[in-house]
Structure formats: structure tokens, C-alpha cells
Design a protein around this motif. Structure first.
Motif, short mmCIF file in Angstrom:
data_model
loop_
_atom_site.label_atom_id
_atom_site.label_comp_id
_atom_site.label_asym_id
_atom_site.label_seq_id
_atom_site.Cartn_x
_atom_site.Cartn_y
_atom_site.Cartn_z
N THR A 43 47.70 50.13 32.75
CA THR A 43 47.63 49.48 34.05
C THR A 43 48.95 49.57 34.79
O THR A 43 49.00 49.90 35.98
N GLU A 100 51.06 40.15 41.55
CA GLU A 100 51.24 40.15 40.09
C GLU A 100 51.78 41.49 39.61
O GLU A 100 52.67 41.54 38.75
N ASN A 167 44.43 43.56 31.69
CA ASN A 167 44.83 42.81 32.88
C ASN A 167 44.76 43.65 34.16
O ASN A 167 45.46 43.37 35.14
N SER A 169 42.39 43.72 36.32
CA SER A 169 41.86 42.90 37.41
C SER A 169 42.91 41.96 37.97
O SER A 169 42.87 41.61 39.15
N VAL A 170 43.87 41.56 37.14
CA VAL A 170 44.93 40.65 37.59
C VAL A 170 46.00 41.40 38.37
O VAL A 170 46.45 40.96 39.43
N LEU A 171 46.39 42.56 37.86
CA LEU A 171 47.49 43.30 38.47
C LEU A 171 47.06 44.16 39.65
O LEU A 171 47.79 44.29 40.63
N GLY A 173 43.67 44.07 41.08
CA GLY A 173 42.59 43.50 41.88
C GLY A 173 41.28 43.49 41.12
O GLY A 173 41.10 44.21 40.13
N GLU A 174 40.34 42.68 41.59
CA GLU A 174 39.06 42.54 40.91
C GLU A 174 38.28 43.84 40.83
O GLU A 174 37.46 44.04 39.95
N ARG A 177 38.39 45.63 37.43
CA ARG A 177 38.02 44.92 36.21
C ARG A 177 37.24 45.82 35.25
O ARG A 177 37.33 45.67 34.02
N GLU A 180 39.02 47.43 32.17
CA GLU A 180 39.50 46.66 31.02
C GLU A 180 38.60 46.88 29.80
O GLU A 180 37.40 46.67 29.87
#
Length: 240
Positions: A43, A100, A167, A169-171, A173-174, A177, A180
Motif C-alpha cells: 500500500t 493518513e 490498510n 482502505s485507510v491510506l 480510500g474506501e 478496500r 486488502e
């Protein structure tokens, strides 16, 4: 724009150079500082690679557009200023929309300015070619760099944590996801691969594999290729 031009011999050669023959990481061994520092996961490698690619494409375009206006004696400082301005815009964008990821990459985003690959392509290619070939060169070099970062990050992440694109989706964007994945459930981890020495080890394997493939490709009989004309600077022709 006629997209068929992208399949011409000149553009295919630019793509082949950026993706494989003259790959930033595997062949030139450049940009190793961000490569080894931020590729603890795939990521992080993807995020840093995309940021660098955006700067590379935009800087090549800006240098190509202004190449007839820049005095040769001060071209390097001007190129650096153009790159710095574009990096600042990318830094602001990441801070605003991918905060993030911006926190994870940290100082390495501003340090894109010092990436000798971007300045090198601006000087060696974009300052001598029209806009479209220059942007294509920046894109292909950026894709090659991003691919190397993602592959290295994936190898380190799998061997150190048993996951892939953790991560995302966190770093990023959704929308990311779906990337992952847990490849090895209840994996205890291998700390060395998450540390810089692990990056050197995995990079060594990647470079060795590329050289092995290059030797096998070189051993094959070369196909006959008809000579093609060089890329013509349309702006210079019009000016004449």
C-alpha cells in the motif's frame, strides 16, 4: 488525439524503456532511498509510486512546453523550480484528500524534488522532445517505478506479516478496500523483512531475477525490424 500513435515503434520503445529496459529501480538503481524506506507494505509503495508518477508526467509536460523559452545556461535551476512547484501541489493534495497516507509517507513526499530520476528525464528527454512523447515517457517511467515499488512492498509485506495491501482502505480510500488480503492467517511474522535490511535483500532478488530474464531474452534470435524515423519536434517544424 489519435491513439494509434501510441502503438508506433517510437512510443513502444519509450514504453519498453520505462517499464523494463531502462527501469528506474531495476536497471538504473536510482530512487533507492524512498524505495527502501516506504515499501514496508504494498500500500505504501503504491501511494508513493503514484505520487512520483504524477510529478514525473506533469514535470515532463511543463519542461517540454517551455523548452524553447528557457535559456540553456539556467535550465537546471528552472527545472528544479518547476518540479518543486509540482511536488508542493501533490503534497497539498495528499494532505487534504489522503491524510493518513500523507502521514505515513511523511518527509519522503517533499523529497521527490531531489529525485534524480525526475530531473534526469526532464533534462535528457523532455527538454528535447514534443509534449506528447515527453508525457508518455514520464508516464512509462512512473509506471515502471510504481510497479517496482509495489512488487517490492508486496514481497516484504507477505514475508513479514502474511498480508497484502494492508490498510489500503485507510491510506488510499474506501475504493481500495478490495485490495486488502490476508494470505497467511495467524502468521507470526518475520521482522527482518519489515526493516531496511529486508528491503535490500528483496531488492537484490528482484535485480537478479531481471538480469536472469534479460540474459534469456538476449539469447533468443532477434527479429528483423525495419528502421523507423525519429520523433519529429512538431513545434520546431512550425517555427521554421
Amino acid at each position: 488525439m489519435n491513439l494509434s500513435i501510441l502503438f508506433s515503434e517510437q512510443y513502444r520503445k519509450i514504453a519498453r524503456d520505462g517499464l523494463w529496459d531502462n527501469n528506474v529501480v531495476l536497471t538504473q538503481n536510482l530512487a533507492l532511498c524512498p524505495l527502501l524506506a516506504v515499501t514496508g507494505t504494498a500500500t505504501n509503495g503504491l501511494g508513493m509510486g503514484l505520487a512520483t508518477m504524477a510529478v514525473m508526467v506533469a514535470s515532463n509536460a511543463a519542461v517540454s512546453v517551455s523548452r524553447h523559452l528557457i535559456p540553456a545556461e539556467i535550465r537546471i535551476p528552472i527545472f528544479v523550480l518547476l518540479i518543486a512547484a509540482l511536488v508542493t501541489l501533490v503534497d497539498i493534495f495528499l494532505n487534504a484528500w489522503m491524510h493518513e497516507l500523507h502521514k505515513v509517507l511523511g518527509l519522503f513526499i517533499p523529497l521527490i524534488v531531489t529525485n534524480c530520476v525526475i530531473l534526469g528525464r526532464a533534462e535528457a528527454f523532455a527538454s528535447k522532445q514534443p509534449v506528447m512523447p515527453s508525457m508518455w515517457d514520464g508516464l512509462m517511467m512512473g509506471v515502471g517505478f510504481t510497479g517496482a515499488m509495489v512488487v517490492l512492498g508486496a514481497m516484504r509485506e507477505i514475508s513479514s506479516a502474511g498480508t497484502l495491501f494492508a490498510n489500503a482502505s485507510v491510506l488510499l480510500g474506501e475504493g481500495f478496500r478490495f485490495l486488502e488480503t490476508v494470505l497467511i492467517p495467524e502468521y507470526k511474522g518475520f521482522l527482518l523483512m519489515a526493516l531496511p535490511p529486508g528491503g535490500f535483500i528483496m531488492l537484490g532478488f528482484m535485480v537478479a531475477l531481471k538480469r536472469l530474464l534479460d540474459r534469456r531474452i538476449a539469447a533468443r534470435p532477434a527479429p528483423l525490424i525495419q528502421p523507423t524515423a525519429e520523433i519529429v519536434d512538431e513545434d520546431a517544424v512550425v517555427a521554421e
